[in-house]
Design an enzyme around this catalytic site. Sequence first.
Site, short mmCIF file in Angstrom:
data_model
loop_
_atom_site.label_atom_id
_atom_site.label_comp_id
_atom_site.label_asym_id
_atom_site.label_seq_id
_atom_site.Cartn_x
_atom_site.Cartn_y
_atom_site.Cartn_z
N CYS A 106 38.91 43.84 47.41
CA CYS A 106 39.79 42.80 47.90
C CYS A 106 41.06 42.84 47.06
O CYS A 106 41.07 43.40 45.97
CB CYS A 106 39.18 41.41 47.71
SG CYS A 106 37.62 41.19 48.56
N GLY A 158 42.06 45.84 51.26
CA GLY A 158 41.26 45.11 52.24
C GLY A 158 42.06 44.90 53.50
O GLY A 158 43.15 44.33 53.44
N ASN A 214 38.24 38.51 43.73
CA ASN A 214 38.05 39.95 43.92
C ASN A 214 36.90 40.37 43.03
O ASN A 214 36.96 40.17 41.82
CB ASN A 214 39.35 40.68 43.54
CG ASN A 214 39.21 42.19 43.51
OD1 ASN A 214 39.96 42.87 42.84
ND2 ASN A 214 38.26 42.74 44.26
N GLY A 215 35.88 40.95 43.62
CA GLY A 215 34.72 41.38 42.83
C GLY A 215 33.45 41.01 43.56
O GLY A 215 33.46 40.79 44.77
N TYR A 247 40.72 56.27 42.89
CA TYR A 247 40.91 56.08 44.33
C TYR A 247 41.43 54.72 44.75
O TYR A 247 42.32 54.64 45.58
CB TYR A 247 39.56 56.35 45.03
CG TYR A 247 39.56 56.10 46.51
CD1 TYR A 247 40.32 56.88 47.37
CD2 TYR A 247 38.77 55.09 47.06
CE1 TYR A 247 40.33 56.64 48.74
CE2 TYR A 247 38.76 54.85 48.42
CZ TYR A 247 39.54 55.63 49.26
OH TYR A 247 39.54 55.39 50.60
#
Length: 491
Positions: free
Chosen positions: A23, A49, A127-128, A268
Amino acid sequence: MPPAHPFDFDAVNSDGDKLKEECGIFGAVGVTDAANFVALGLHALQHRGQEAGGIVTHDPEHGFNSARRFGYVRDNFTSQRLMETLPGPIGIGHVRYSTAGSKGAAIRDVQPFFGEFSMGGAAIAHNGNITNADALRRELVERGSIFQSSSDSECIIHLMARSLQRNIPERMEDALRRVEGAFSIVAMTRTKLIGVRDPLGVRPLVLGKVGDGWCLASETCALDIIGADYVREIEPGEMVVITADEGVQSHHPFRPQPSKFCIFEHVYFSRPDSIIGGQSVYETRRQIGVELARENPVEADLVCPVPDSGTPAAIGFAHESGIPYGMGIIRNQYMGRTFIEPTEHIRNMGVRLKLNVNRALIKGKRVILVDDSVVRGTTSRKIKEMILDAGAAEVHFRIASPPTAWPCFYGVDTPQREKLLAATMTEEEMRTHLGVDSLKFISLDGLYRAVGEAKGRKADCPQYCDACFSGEYPVEPADMIKKGFVMKAAE
Ligand code: SF4
């Protein structure tokens, strides 16, 4: 969820052959029309996202306002009518790919989440992934909490509601001490922008200064788009509370631990124009290619990236090996929505919709293809076939990450372990399966060297999270173990 157009998908990744970014989060305070800054920041973070996005703002006259939508930021948060419903000098936002909560989600799972507390409202974007969310949710529901979504992140709001602390930042500290796993958070009250990173600092979060105001973002590329100056990273285990008048106040509410930043962000997830730990992501990826060429040389005529994520590593590989670099695969940048009604035949083209081979360059050559990772291997096989169809004499794969043999439980969508090619096959078996002349991965030590750890990985205390390669999880994934996940046996 609007119906998916048959062309409106990631053709390269339609078979889940890349790990999906988690995210992206962004927040701003002390600026005029914060929502515009948040929308731009989220647009720059769209690679993290693409499923949905949301923005919450607060304005003294209109109170809290929010908008949550499926689809790209550019398709939703560019409408003047919508943006006018989000007034105020403070706002946060979130772009999501569902890592927890329902897949193909409902709008109720789209963040930011909002809670009304006795001392005022607060919104939160996460986020996570919370690795003990099932246990927390069960406990909270038994004690009377009513969940609105299926997202793990909503636990934080309910834990805050139960805290006895007198203000929102302290309630958030209380809540987060109960939470295990990976979290970078931006949150807001009427006047405060709050940023937190988990004690291991698994997911990124950076601080920026824009005019008289401040912003928080998953990556520095989101600061660039609004013309903000990069100030610093939020430290692992740090909470910052920011107001327009008083600036940034820093707290360290958690027990200090050695940091375990996600090494895959370097490989990435992050955008190549972002800066992580003072290093350019592009330069790190180029260096990964250099290490890869040193570790795994091969005689060939051409080094080609699998676009776009393999490009910097391919440039580094070509430079180190002295083998010419060429764009042997061309990506169709406009593979988005289209009004052509596709036939079954077109839909089955998969990878070919997005990638095409540059035949004139490939024909008769021994080609080294550089890609960032191999997950299921389905895309790698298709690309290899395209290269051979174009008349390549040999195909050698060089992969800019070690074999991905373990799932991620910290905010990245990974297939189940048995679907990961490297979980069930040796390197030689993978080579045969992919049907290529050679297949080599960068070593874990080589990857650590490329990200700036000159002596490689410290086996007794790795400097990064590398669980998807090593199987050594820095936080025990408690919920998944209860569901039957078997950790790697200690050596
Ligand atoms: S398991 Fe892999 S993808 Fe997940 S946080 Fe760790 S390094 Fe990153």
